[in-house]
Design a protein around this motif. Structure first.
Motif, short mmCIF file in Angstrom:
data_model
loop_
_atom_site.label_atom_id
_atom_site.label_comp_id
_atom_site.label_asym_id
_atom_site.label_seq_id
_atom_site.Cartn_x
_atom_site.Cartn_y
_atom_site.Cartn_z
N SER A 182 0.76 -1.26 -0.06
CA SER A 182 0.09 0.16 -0.05
C SER A 182 0.97 1.17 -0.20
O SER A 182 0.39 2.31 -0.73
CB SER A 182 -0.84 -0.05 1.06
OG SER A 182 -0.24 0.03 2.41
N CYS A 185 2.03 1.77 -3.38
CA CYS A 185 1.23 2.08 -4.57
C CYS A 185 0.97 3.78 -4.45
O CYS A 185 0.44 4.40 -5.10
CB CYS A 185 -0.17 1.35 -4.39
SG CYS A 185 0.20 -0.31 -4.95
N ASN A 235 -4.46 10.40 -9.81
CA ASN A 235 -3.53 9.88 -10.71
C ASN A 235 -2.61 10.86 -11.13
O ASN A 235 -1.25 10.22 -11.05
CB ASN A 235 -4.24 9.31 -11.85
CG ASN A 235 -5.25 8.04 -11.58
OD1 ASN A 235 -5.07 7.47 -10.75
ND2 ASN A 235 -6.61 8.36 -12.41
N SER A 242 -0.10 2.63 -14.00
CA SER A 242 -0.39 1.32 -14.57
C SER A 242 -0.68 1.53 -16.36
O SER A 242 -0.62 2.80 -16.84
CB SER A 242 -2.19 0.87 -14.23
OG SER A 242 -2.96 1.78 -14.84
N ARG A 249 -2.47 -0.27 -8.91
CA ARG A 249 -3.03 -0.94 -7.85
C ARG A 249 -2.39 -2.02 -7.24
O ARG A 249 -1.65 -2.37 -7.62
CB ARG A 249 -4.53 -1.43 -8.17
CG ARG A 249 -5.54 -0.35 -8.98
CD ARG A 249 -6.50 -0.82 -9.67
NE ARG A 249 -7.64 -1.24 -8.75
CZ ARG A 249 -8.63 -1.79 -8.92
NH1 ARG A 249 -9.04 -1.86 -10.28
NH2 ARG A 249 -9.62 -2.45 -8.15
N LYS A 250 -2.70 -2.11 -5.93
CA LYS A 250 -2.20 -3.34 -5.00
C LYS A 250 -2.30 -4.61 -5.71
O LYS A 250 -1.22 -5.25 -5.78
CB LYS A 250 -2.70 -3.45 -3.62
CG LYS A 250 -2.70 -2.27 -2.59
CD LYS A 250 -3.23 -2.28 -1.49
CE LYS A 250 -2.92 -3.55 -0.61
NZ LYS A 250 -3.33 -3.82 0.74
#
Length: 336
Positions: A182, A185, A235, A242, A249-250
């Motif tokens: 976490s 991210c 973002n 991504s 994301r995790k």
């Protein structure tokens, strides 16, 4: 924060306190709520105050400070015994586990101690804390799995593909900084300050970590290849983007780590992204980092959590003794 509709005011006030003042995560707040709800339900059932009501439907809305003043240390110990002996017969409506292990009971002790300490020391609703001597159950910690130095190198060398610069940087930060998934991210570009990086850990607690040359090189190689993120608040500043141009994301991070674990010839069922955190901590400790510094690096609230890595070293030393080729040598007895 959202108040729980089944919760009495005194409990809601406590939950608000630990989230807003103490900085506890929403997950911890919910767990404490569930633990304390179970405790009050048990007390009402134990005292015969509910008739033929299923345990998971016992209301606690009527619990007030006058009722709480009647609770004793014996009640707390009886509750913990109940979670061991009786509660496993039932399935909680909140989908918690059927059998409560020692770690879960330790969390319940923490919830009770925090609640009564708040009532005594902060809210001043109790003159004395009836459960201040409530002890934590002994929790046997299994030694965390981690990669050796050689396996870590194999993992890093396995990285390729269209996002290889990003993925390599992710693995490098895991293995050098010991980040939680976490935390990784949540990293933003603005968190990087020359040779340091700001990490937002559990309970919104910040810590500054130094970046070694390998991490700095990996970041510098990745940034020119970083995808332009979708232009929205969540973002825009994210460090890791991504392929859909959102903050990574995790689940994506966990999947890419598993992919490279397998590609490196290691067992993906045995190792995970969180195991890379253990790897970083173990390699640091084995190479001379003292336990207090390691606590700060990992962002542990308690030194007891970090102490697990001293046991890893002890286990390695025992193995080294056993693996010595002279380990089974026995001196021949001299003839008399």
């Amino acid at each position: 924060m959202n108040h729980y509709h089944e919760s009495p005011q005194v409990l809601n006030d406590f939950l608000s306190y630990i989230q807003t003042i103490k900085g506890s995560s929403p997950k911890t707040v919910k767990e404490y709520y569930l633990d304390l709800r179970m405790f009050f339900r048990y007390i009402k059932q134990k005292r015969g105050e509910v008739d033929d009501i299923p345990f998971d439907e016992i209301p606690i809305k009527d619990i007030d400070i006058a009722y709480i003043k009647t609770i004793t240390l014996s009640d707390a110990y009886d509750f913990l015994m109940y979670t061991v002996q009786d509660r496993p017969k039932h399935m909680n409506s909140d989908n918690s586990e059927i059998g409560l292990m020692a770690a879960s009971r330790a969390r319940k002790v923490s919830a009770l101690r925090s609640f009564f300490k708040y009532l005594t020391d902060k809210a001043h609703l109790l003159d004395h804390n009836p459960i201040q001597n409530l002890e934590y159950p002994s929790v046997r910690r299994s030694l965390p799995k981690y990669l050796s130095m050689e396996e870590s190198v194999e993992l890093l060398e396995s990285v390729d593909g269209p996002f290889k610069e990003r993925d390599y940087c992710i693995l490098m930060l895991f293995l050098n900084c010991g980040l939680r998934v976490s935390e990784l991210c949540g990293l933003n570009i603005s968190d990087i300050k020359e040779n340091q990086i700001r990490v937002l850990g559990k309970g919104n607690k910040e810590r500054m970590l130094y970046l070694n040359d390998a991490c700095i090189d990996a970041i510098n190689e990745y940034l020119p290849h970083r995808l332009t993120p979708n232009n929205d608040t969540g973002n825009a500043g994210a460090l890791f983007i991504s392929k859909k141009r959102n903050r990574i994301r995790k689940t994506s991070v966990e999947a890419l780590v598993k992919k490279y674990i397998a590609k490196a010839g290691l067992d993906p069922s045995k190792y995970s992204a969180h195991k890379l955190r253990h790897t970083a901590a173990t390699l640091m400790y084995k190479n001379g980092t003292d336990i207090r510094t390691l606590q700060d690096v990992l962002g542990h609230d308690s030194i007891n959590t970090t102490m697990i890595y001293t046991h890893i070293n002890d286990a390695n030393m025992r193995d080294a003794a056993r693996n010595n080729p002279l380990a089974s040598f026995k001196r021949k007895k001299s003839e008399e």
